[in-house]
Design a protein around this motif. Sequence first.
Motif, PDB file in Angstrom:
ATOM      1  N   LEU A 166     -13.745  -2.571  -1.058  1.00  0.00           N
ATOM      2  CA  LEU A 166     -13.211  -2.154  -2.359  1.00  0.00           C
ATOM      3  C   LEU A 166     -13.880  -0.874  -2.845  1.00  0.00           C
ATOM      4  O   LEU A 166     -13.223  -0.002  -3.436  1.00  0.00           O
ATOM      5  CB  LEU A 166     -13.395  -3.276  -3.382  1.00  0.00           C
ATOM      6  CG  LEU A 166     -12.442  -4.470  -3.250  1.00  0.00           C
ATOM      7  CD1 LEU A 166     -12.895  -5.613  -4.147  1.00  0.00           C
ATOM      8  CD2 LEU A 166     -11.015  -4.050  -3.612  1.00  0.00           C
ATOM      9  N   GLY A 167     -15.181  -0.755  -2.620  1.00  0.00           N
ATOM     10  CA  GLY A 167     -15.887   0.463  -3.023  1.00  0.00           C
ATOM     11  C   GLY A 167     -15.374   1.686  -2.279  1.00  0.00           C
ATOM     12  O   GLY A 167     -15.119   2.741  -2.878  1.00  0.00           O
ATOM     13  N   LEU A 214      -2.660  11.485   4.876  1.00  0.00           N
ATOM     14  CA  LEU A 214      -3.631  12.033   5.821  1.00  0.00           C
ATOM     15  C   LEU A 214      -5.037  12.108   5.221  1.00  0.00           C
ATOM     16  O   LEU A 214      -6.018  11.697   5.855  1.00  0.00           O
ATOM     17  CB  LEU A 214      -3.189  13.427   6.280  1.00  0.00           C
ATOM     18  CG  LEU A 214      -1.972  13.476   7.218  1.00  0.00           C
ATOM     19  CD1 LEU A 214      -1.604  14.913   7.533  1.00  0.00           C
ATOM     20  CD2 LEU A 214      -2.251  12.699   8.495  1.00  0.00           C
ATOM     21  N   ILE A 215      -5.132  12.599   4.004  1.00  0.00           N
ATOM     22  CA  ILE A 215      -6.449  12.714   3.369  1.00  0.00           C
ATOM     23  C   ILE A 215      -7.018  11.332   3.076  1.00  0.00           C
ATOM     24  O   ILE A 215      -8.215  11.070   3.287  1.00  0.00           O
ATOM     25  CB  ILE A 215      -6.345  13.565   2.091  1.00  0.00           C
ATOM     26  CG1 ILE A 215      -6.088  15.022   2.467  1.00  0.00           C
ATOM     27  CG2 ILE A 215      -7.620  13.454   1.244  1.00  0.00           C
ATOM     28  CD1 ILE A 215      -5.839  15.942   1.314  1.00  0.00           C
ATOM     29  N   GLY A 216      -6.169  10.407   2.614  1.00  0.00           N
ATOM     30  CA  GLY A 216      -6.635   9.051   2.338  1.00  0.00           C
ATOM     31  C   GLY A 216      -7.140   8.359   3.588  1.00  0.00           C
ATOM     32  O   GLY A 216      -8.210   7.736   3.590  1.00  0.00           O
ATOM     33  N   MET A 217      -6.394   8.457   4.688  1.00  0.00           N
ATOM     34  CA  MET A 217      -6.804   7.817   5.939  1.00  0.00           C
ATOM     35  C   MET A 217      -8.086   8.430   6.489  1.00  0.00           C
ATOM     36  O   MET A 217      -8.984   7.712   6.928  1.00  0.00           O
ATOM     37  CB  MET A 217      -5.681   7.937   6.978  1.00  0.00           C
ATOM     38  CG  MET A 217      -4.475   7.070   6.707  1.00  0.00           C
ATOM     39  SD  MET A 217      -3.142   7.301   7.920  1.00  0.00           S
ATOM     40  CE  MET A 217      -3.964   6.784   9.421  1.00  0.00           C
ATOM     41  N   LEU A 218      -8.167   9.758   6.443  1.00  0.00           N
ATOM     42  CA  LEU A 218      -9.350  10.438   6.969  1.00  0.00           C
ATOM     43  C   LEU A 218     -10.596  10.062   6.175  1.00  0.00           C
ATOM     44  O   LEU A 218     -11.651   9.739   6.761  1.00  0.00           O
ATOM     45  CB  LEU A 218      -9.143  11.953   6.943  1.00  0.00           C
ATOM     46  CG  LEU A 218     -10.300  12.808   7.472  1.00  0.00           C
ATOM     47  CD1 LEU A 218     -10.555  12.494   8.947  1.00  0.00           C
ATOM     48  CD2 LEU A 218      -9.993  14.292   7.283  1.00  0.00           C
ATOM     49  N   LEU A 219     -10.497  10.095   4.853  1.00  0.00           N
ATOM     50  CA  LEU A 219     -11.648   9.762   4.013  1.00  0.00           C
ATOM     51  C   LEU A 219     -12.059   8.307   4.193  1.00  0.00           C
ATOM     52  O   LEU A 219     -13.256   7.989   4.295  1.00  0.00           O
ATOM     53  CB  LEU A 219     -11.314  10.048   2.544  1.00  0.00           C
ATOM     54  CG  LEU A 219     -12.454   9.875   1.547  1.00  0.00           C
ATOM     55  CD1 LEU A 219     -13.622  10.779   1.892  1.00  0.00           C
ATOM     56  CD2 LEU A 219     -11.968  10.165   0.127  1.00  0.00           C
ATOM     57  N   TYR A 220     -11.080   7.398   4.250  1.00  0.00           N
ATOM     58  CA  TYR A 220     -11.391   5.974   4.428  1.00  0.00           C
ATOM     59  C   TYR A 220     -12.065   5.738   5.774  1.00  0.00           C
ATOM     60  O   TYR A 220     -13.028   4.966   5.884  1.00  0.00           O
ATOM     61  CB  TYR A 220     -10.110   5.144   4.324  1.00  0.00           C
ATOM     62  CG  TYR A 220     -10.350   3.648   4.392  1.00  0.00           C
ATOM     63  CD1 TYR A 220     -10.810   2.954   3.282  1.00  0.00           C
ATOM     64  CD2 TYR A 220     -10.112   2.943   5.570  1.00  0.00           C
ATOM     65  CE1 TYR A 220     -11.026   1.585   3.334  1.00  0.00           C
ATOM     66  CE2 TYR A 220     -10.338   1.581   5.638  1.00  0.00           C
ATOM     67  CZ  TYR A 220     -10.797   0.904   4.515  1.00  0.00           C
ATOM     68  OH  TYR A 220     -11.027  -0.443   4.581  1.00  0.00           O
ATOM     69  N   PHE A 221     -11.575   6.420   6.807  1.00  0.00           N
ATOM     70  CA  PHE A 221     -12.148   6.275   8.146  1.00  0.00           C
ATOM     71  C   PHE A 221     -13.598   6.764   8.170  1.00  0.00           C
ATOM     72  O   PHE A 221     -14.490   6.086   8.698  1.00  0.00           O
ATOM     73  CB  PHE A 221     -11.294   7.062   9.142  1.00  0.00           C
ATOM     74  CG  PHE A 221     -11.757   6.961  10.568  1.00  0.00           C
ATOM     75  CD1 PHE A 221     -11.660   5.765  11.266  1.00  0.00           C
ATOM     76  CD2 PHE A 221     -12.289   8.058  11.211  1.00  0.00           C
ATOM     77  CE1 PHE A 221     -12.088   5.671  12.580  1.00  0.00           C
ATOM     78  CE2 PHE A 221     -12.719   7.980  12.529  1.00  0.00           C
ATOM     79  CZ  PHE A 221     -12.618   6.775  13.212  1.00  0.00           C
ATOM     80  N   ILE A 222     -13.844   7.921   7.574  1.00  0.00           N
ATOM     81  CA  ILE A 222     -15.198   8.477   7.561  1.00  0.00           C
ATOM     82  C   ILE A 222     -16.151   7.573   6.787  1.00  0.00           C
ATOM     83  O   ILE A 222     -17.257   7.253   7.252  1.00  0.00           O
ATOM     84  CB  ILE A 222     -15.197   9.900   6.952  1.00  0.00           C
ATOM     85  CG1 ILE A 222     -14.461  10.869   7.887  1.00  0.00           C
ATOM     86  CG2 ILE A 222     -16.629  10.392   6.702  1.00  0.00           C
ATOM     87  CD1 ILE A 222     -14.222  12.231   7.286  1.00  0.00           C
ATOM     88  N   LEU A 223     -15.726   7.138   5.601  1.00  0.00           N
ATOM     89  CA  LEU A 223     -16.591   6.297   4.767  1.00  0.00           C
ATOM     90  C   LEU A 223     -16.837   4.937   5.423  1.00  0.00           C
ATOM     91  O   LEU A 223     -17.939   4.388   5.332  1.00  0.00           O
ATOM     92  CB  LEU A 223     -15.969   6.115   3.384  1.00  0.00           C
ATOM     93  CG  LEU A 223     -15.938   7.364   2.488  1.00  0.00           C
ATOM     94  CD1 LEU A 223     -15.172   7.070   1.206  1.00  0.00           C
ATOM     95  CD2 LEU A 223     -17.351   7.832   2.169  1.00  0.00           C
TER      96      LEU A 223
END
Length: 540
Positions: free
Chosen positions: A471-472, A509-518
């Motif tokens: 969730l965070g 794309l930005i949402g998936m990339l950021l979620y993957f990195i985090l």
Amino acid sequence: MSDTKLVRGTMLLTGATITSKLLGVLYIFPFTLLVGQQGNALYQYGYLPYTILLSLATLGVPMAVSKFVSKYNALDDYVTGQRLFRSGVVFMTITGFIAFLGLFIMAPVIAGWVLPSGDSSGNSHSDVVFTIRMVSFALLIIPGMAVFRGYFQGFQSMGPTAASQVIEQLARIIFILAAAFLVLEVFGGSLGLAVGLATFGALIGGLGSLSVLLYFWKKRKAGIQEQIRESKKDHQLPLSSMYKELIAYALPLSFVGLAIPLFQAIDLFTFNDAMTAGYGANAGQAETAFGAFSRTTHALIMIPVALATAMSVNLIPAITKANTNRDTESMHRLITKTFQIILFFTIPAAFGLTILATPAFASLYGLEDLGVGSMVLSYYAPAAILFSIFAVTAAILQGMNRQKYAVIGLCIGLFFKLVLNYWLISSFGAVGGVAATIIGYTLAIGFNIWAVGKFAAYQYTQIGKHAAVILGITAIMAVSVYIVREGGMVVFDTSGQTGFVAILVFGVLIGMLLYFILSIRTGMAEKVLGDRFSFSRLRR
């Protein structure tokens, strides 16, 4: 049969099931461009009663027959399975015929129940009757066909079922889109005729599937007959005993599998009247909202549900094995992994879809009815999490041979959905229907989670910690996607569909990339997907 062949067959069937479900979602996009939201509402008027009657007519037959045949084959009694197959085809064909007659004859009555009262700006009574009667013909062949699938699976042969599922869906979709296009765009026919003929695609798909199964039957009949002749035992069970054993296993399974259609059936019979009588909408507005709620936005949120449950479905047989062997440690580990996978994929997908509701709806369904469609989608998207968790908790209970608790949980959810639905819709419109669904599923899940904890002696502490981390991460991702969406509304021209497509692509794309990195940096990806996603490994 070797374990490798069994695993390969299971994976083949799982892949075919997911492919079939995704095809069943994706075709709705072009279909909506042809018939609009009122056309989708008309389609649902016929298809939802058909789905429920089909499930009642088959009662989870494929899996039940598979279990029965597999059991007696393992005892070197191929005769009993053959007797069940022969009588089952006849019996299921009869129940299918009865279901067909019931739906065909009751079509005018059902049409009166589902149509909104008041003005005539919506679909006509005759169009609804025609649609229901067209789809009812599929009941003549699909119940009997289910016995073929179960019989093949009882021999651990998943190929025929897998191939027939995909062919059935492809044939159905091609016919639906072709019929709608030809009637509306080539011959200039009415919406009622186009949608009614489209629902006849259920029969076309069934015929395609049956032809595949008959091909495999002809190809393998000689080998099966050889096994029957070499049977070492014949338990000589009376048919009454065989069907009693089948129903005891299949009935709970069938009922739980009907969860979403049963929730939608409550909307089918209450939504339009609540919108017109209570909320003050006219018939056309009510049907537009119903089409958006029950079909187009529902199709979008089922995409993450299908993907998430596909990744966890292979863990369920392992839970069954661990429960049978009383291996509590393994069962707890598998339950944890299942929940991790579901939450890891559905939480970000649901919240991302909530934020990108407007560009998503506009990109996939066009700008017509964008207001009601995007509003419903933004509230409905979080239900993807609930649908996934309910499916998984019900499957875990089935794996532990506690099916009746999954049924009780579903009944609790349906009761509150039924009690609250009309009042919430008449007070808040389509969003009220969403709220009633979310409340019902939340209560059903609460009961299932309690039952899993009780009968598996499972503590949810670790899952709670993982959910908090997910969730965070999702919250940070959501803020970023929101910024992209708002910026895109300024940068791109949203007077046409192209601008919304650009916003959706950048947002996803930005949402998936950021979620993957985090998720990698926090170690959550490693916990869920394995050490190949370890931050320390990637850093090296």
